[in-house]
Scaffold this motif. Structure first.
Motif, PDB file in Angstrom:
ATOM      1  N   GLY A   1      27.155  42.828  30.895  1.00  0.00           N
ATOM      2  CA  GLY A   1      26.254  43.064  32.025  1.00  0.00           C
ATOM      3  C   GLY A   1      26.758  42.470  33.331  1.00  0.00           C
ATOM      4  O   GLY A   1      26.109  42.645  34.360  1.00  0.00           O
ATOM      5  N   VAL A   2      27.876  41.780  33.289  1.00  0.00           N
ATOM      6  CA  VAL A   2      28.407  41.188  34.529  1.00  0.00           C
ATOM      7  C   VAL A   2      29.592  42.041  35.003  1.00  0.00           C
ATOM      8  O   VAL A   2      30.606  42.145  34.307  1.00  0.00           O
ATOM      9  CB  VAL A   2      28.864  39.720  34.318  1.00  0.00           C
ATOM     10  N   ALA A   3      29.461  42.612  36.178  1.00  0.00           N
ATOM     11  CA  ALA A   3      30.504  43.501  36.698  1.00  0.00           C
ATOM     12  C   ALA A   3      31.741  42.705  37.135  1.00  0.00           C
ATOM     13  O   ALA A   3      31.667  41.500  37.405  1.00  0.00           O
ATOM     14  CB  ALA A   3      29.962  44.288  37.887  1.00  0.00           C
ATOM     15  N   VAL A   4      32.856  43.419  37.210  1.00  0.00           N
ATOM     16  CA  VAL A   4      34.099  42.808  37.696  1.00  0.00           C
ATOM     17  C   VAL A   4      34.238  43.145  39.171  1.00  0.00           C
ATOM     18  O   VAL A   4      34.134  44.300  39.574  1.00  0.00           O
ATOM     19  CB  VAL A   4      35.332  43.368  36.937  1.00  0.00           C
ATOM     20  N   LYS A   5      34.475  42.115  39.971  1.00  0.00           N
ATOM     21  CA  LYS A   5      34.662  42.332  41.417  1.00  0.00           C
ATOM     22  C   LYS A   5      36.112  42.688  41.704  1.00  0.00           C
ATOM     23  O   LYS A   5      36.415  43.689  42.327  1.00  0.00           O
ATOM     24  CB  LYS A   5      34.334  41.024  42.179  1.00  0.00           C
ATOM     25  N   THR A   6      36.994  41.809  41.272  1.00  0.00           N
ATOM     26  CA  THR A   6      38.423  41.952  41.620  1.00  0.00           C
ATOM     27  C   THR A   6      39.292  41.642  40.406  1.00  0.00           C
ATOM     28  O   THR A   6      38.923  40.799  39.578  1.00  0.00           O
ATOM     29  CB  THR A   6      38.775  40.994  42.778  1.00  0.00           C
TER      30      THR A   6
ATOM     31  N   GLU B   1      34.045  50.361  35.047  1.00  0.00           N
ATOM     32  CA  GLU B   1      33.642  50.660  36.437  1.00  0.00           C
ATOM     33  C   GLU B   1      32.435  51.595  36.444  1.00  0.00           C
ATOM     34  O   GLU B   1      31.496  51.405  37.199  1.00  0.00           O
ATOM     35  CB  GLU B   1      34.814  51.300  37.204  1.00  0.00           C
ATOM     36  N   LYS B   2      32.472  52.598  35.575  1.00  0.00           N
ATOM     37  CA  LYS B   2      31.350  53.553  35.508  1.00  0.00           C
ATOM     38  C   LYS B   2      30.100  52.861  35.003  1.00  0.00           C
ATOM     39  O   LYS B   2      29.009  53.048  35.532  1.00  0.00           O
ATOM     40  CB  LYS B   2      31.694  54.715  34.567  1.00  0.00           C
ATOM     41  N   GLN B   3      30.268  52.043  33.964  1.00  0.00           N
ATOM     42  CA  GLN B   3      29.132  51.332  33.371  1.00  0.00           C
ATOM     43  C   GLN B   3      28.419  50.464  34.413  1.00  0.00           C
ATOM     44  O   GLN B   3      27.203  50.437  34.476  1.00  0.00           O
ATOM     45  CB  GLN B   3      29.679  50.463  32.240  1.00  0.00           C
ATOM     46  N   TYR B   4      29.200  49.784  35.237  1.00  0.00           N
ATOM     47  CA  TYR B   4      28.609  48.878  36.229  1.00  0.00           C
ATOM     48  C   TYR B   4      28.447  49.526  37.600  1.00  0.00           C
ATOM     49  O   TYR B   4      27.996  48.876  38.541  1.00  0.00           O
ATOM     50  CB  TYR B   4      29.465  47.610  36.360  1.00  0.00           C
ATOM     51  N   LYS B   5      28.848  50.791  37.687  1.00  0.00           N
ATOM     52  CA  LYS B   5      28.774  51.521  38.967  1.00  0.00           C
ATOM     53  C   LYS B   5      29.411  50.712  40.092  1.00  0.00           C
ATOM     54  O   LYS B   5      28.857  50.563  41.178  1.00  0.00           O
ATOM     55  CB  LYS B   5      27.311  51.865  39.307  1.00  0.00           C
ATOM     56  N   LYS B   6      30.554  50.145  39.765  1.00  0.00           N
ATOM     57  CA  LYS B   6      31.235  49.305  40.754  1.00  0.00           C
ATOM     58  C   LYS B   6      32.745  49.400  40.554  1.00  0.00           C
ATOM     59  O   LYS B   6      33.240  49.153  39.444  1.00  0.00           O
ATOM     60  CB  LYS B   6      30.781  47.849  40.564  1.00  0.00           C
ATOM     61  N   PRO B   7      33.482  49.770  41.604  1.00  0.00           N
ATOM     62  CA  PRO B   7      34.941  49.812  41.461  1.00  0.00           C
ATOM     63  C   PRO B   7      35.506  48.405  41.282  1.00  0.00           C
ATOM     64  O   PRO B   7      34.955  47.436  41.808  1.00  0.00           O
ATOM     65  CB  PRO B   7      35.417  50.410  42.791  1.00  0.00           C
ATOM     66  N   ILE B   8      36.570  48.322  40.513  1.00  0.00           N
ATOM     67  CA  ILE B   8      37.247  47.029  40.358  1.00  0.00           C
ATOM     68  C   ILE B   8      38.386  46.989  41.378  1.00  0.00           C
ATOM     69  O   ILE B   8      39.401  47.667  41.223  1.00  0.00           O
ATOM     70  CB  ILE B   8      37.804  46.857  38.923  1.00  0.00           C
ATOM     71  N   ARG B   9      38.163  46.227  42.425  1.00  0.00           N
ATOM     72  CA  ARG B   9      39.202  46.066  43.442  1.00  0.00           C
ATOM     73  C   ARG B   9      40.436  45.483  42.750  1.00  0.00           C
ATOM     74  O   ARG B   9      40.335  44.492  42.032  1.00  0.00           O
ATOM     75  CB  ARG B   9      38.652  45.109  44.506  1.00  0.00           C
ATOM     76  N   THR B  10      41.599  46.123  42.975  1.00  0.00           N
ATOM     77  CA  THR B  10      42.774  45.767  42.170  1.00  0.00           C
ATOM     78  C   THR B  10      43.939  45.296  43.037  1.00  0.00           C
ATOM     79  O   THR B  10      44.307  45.963  44.009  1.00  0.00           O
ATOM     80  CB  THR B  10      43.216  46.991  41.331  1.00  0.00           C
ATOM     81  N   ILE B  11      44.492  44.144  42.660  1.00  0.00           N
ATOM     82  CA  ILE B  11      45.629  43.556  43.388  1.00  0.00           C
ATOM     83  C   ILE B  11      46.825  43.530  42.442  1.00  0.00           C
ATOM     84  O   ILE B  11      46.718  43.008  41.325  1.00  0.00           O
ATOM     85  CB  ILE B  11      45.314  42.109  43.825  1.00  0.00           C
ATOM     86  N   LEU B  12      47.941  44.094  42.878  1.00  0.00           N
ATOM     87  CA  LEU B  12      49.126  44.157  42.009  1.00  0.00           C
ATOM     88  C   LEU B  12      50.326  43.514  42.691  1.00  0.00           C
ATOM     89  O   LEU B  12      50.529  43.698  43.895  1.00  0.00           O
ATOM     90  CB  LEU B  12      49.498  45.624  41.730  1.00  0.00           C
ATOM     91  N   GLN B  13      51.108  42.806  41.898  1.00  0.00           N
ATOM     92  CA  GLN B  13      52.380  42.284  42.421  1.00  0.00           C
ATOM     93  C   GLN B  13      53.377  42.137  41.270  1.00  0.00           C
ATOM     94  O   GLN B  13      52.983  41.863  40.130  1.00  0.00           O
ATOM     95  CB  GLN B  13      52.169  40.923  43.111  1.00  0.00           C
ATOM     96  N   GLY B  14      54.644  42.336  41.568  1.00  0.00           N
ATOM     97  CA  GLY B  14      55.700  42.090  40.576  1.00  0.00           C
ATOM     98  C   GLY B  14      55.980  40.598  40.520  1.00  0.00           C
ATOM     99  O   GLY B  14      55.056  39.787  40.476  1.00  0.00           O
TER     100      GLY B  14
END
Ligand code: THU
Length: 163
Positions: A88-93, A123-136
């Motif tokens: 029940g806790v959405a992911v922000k980032t 994301e669909k379950q929580y109706k919230k996009p997961i802001r995504t940060i990527l780096q090598g």
């Protein structure tokens, strides 16, 4: 006939120093987490950190197995842990980093399709996009503010399966 067009937006930064402090911290935590990868077979280490809406940090890393397909990617280790322990806790980032033992990962690594499929369902379950940060291993950083749809604009989605 008509066209379906989807726009993908990814911010590209040259260095961590251009990021807000919270994002720098997430990348640092992802790097720490990456060192817990168990990757003796691929020698490719991935770290994935989730910042939940209640400010909890969930850490994941890839966990391989001698029976190769039994292993799991860092992203699914993290998102399934979050689902299991913080329902029940959405992911922000989410921050994901990678390092190989035998060569240099110059560019950000995009999650595999199986991980993207799993992430999009949360994301669909929580109706919230997961802001995504990527780096090598360093270098350029990609940020997808609208979530994982930047990397997988279409997903397997059959609502009837939820009945
Ligand atoms: N891996 C991840 O952890 N995340 C991905 O999105 C793709 C690949 C892992 C799986 C395996 O342990 C290693 O990287 C090489 O494929």
């Amino acid at each position: 006939m008509h066209l379906i067009k989807k726009e993908i937006e990814i911010e590209v930064y040259d260095s961590e120093l251009e990021l807000q402090i919270e994002d720098q911290d997430l990348l640092r935590l992802a790097r720490e987490s990456m060192e817990n990868a168990y990757a003796p077979y691929s020698r490719f280490l991935v770290g994935c950190v989730l910042l939940l809406e209640n400010n909890t940090i969930v850490k994941g890393s890839n966990q391989e197995n001698m029976a190769y397909p039994s292993g799991l990617c860092a992203e699914r280790v993290a998102i399934f842990y979050a689902g299991a322990n913080y329902p029940g806790v959405a992911v922000k980032t989410m921050a994901i980093v990678a390092r190989a033992k035998d060569y240099t990962i110059q560019n950000p690594i995009v999650s595999c399709g199986a991980c993207l499929q799993s992430l999009t369902e949360y994301e669909k379950q929580y109706k919230k996009p997961i802001r995504t940060i990527l780096q090598g291993e360093g270098g350029k950083i990609w940020i997808a503010n609208k979530g994982t749809q930047a990397f997988m604009p279409f997903q397997f989605n059959v609502e009837e399966l939820k009945r």
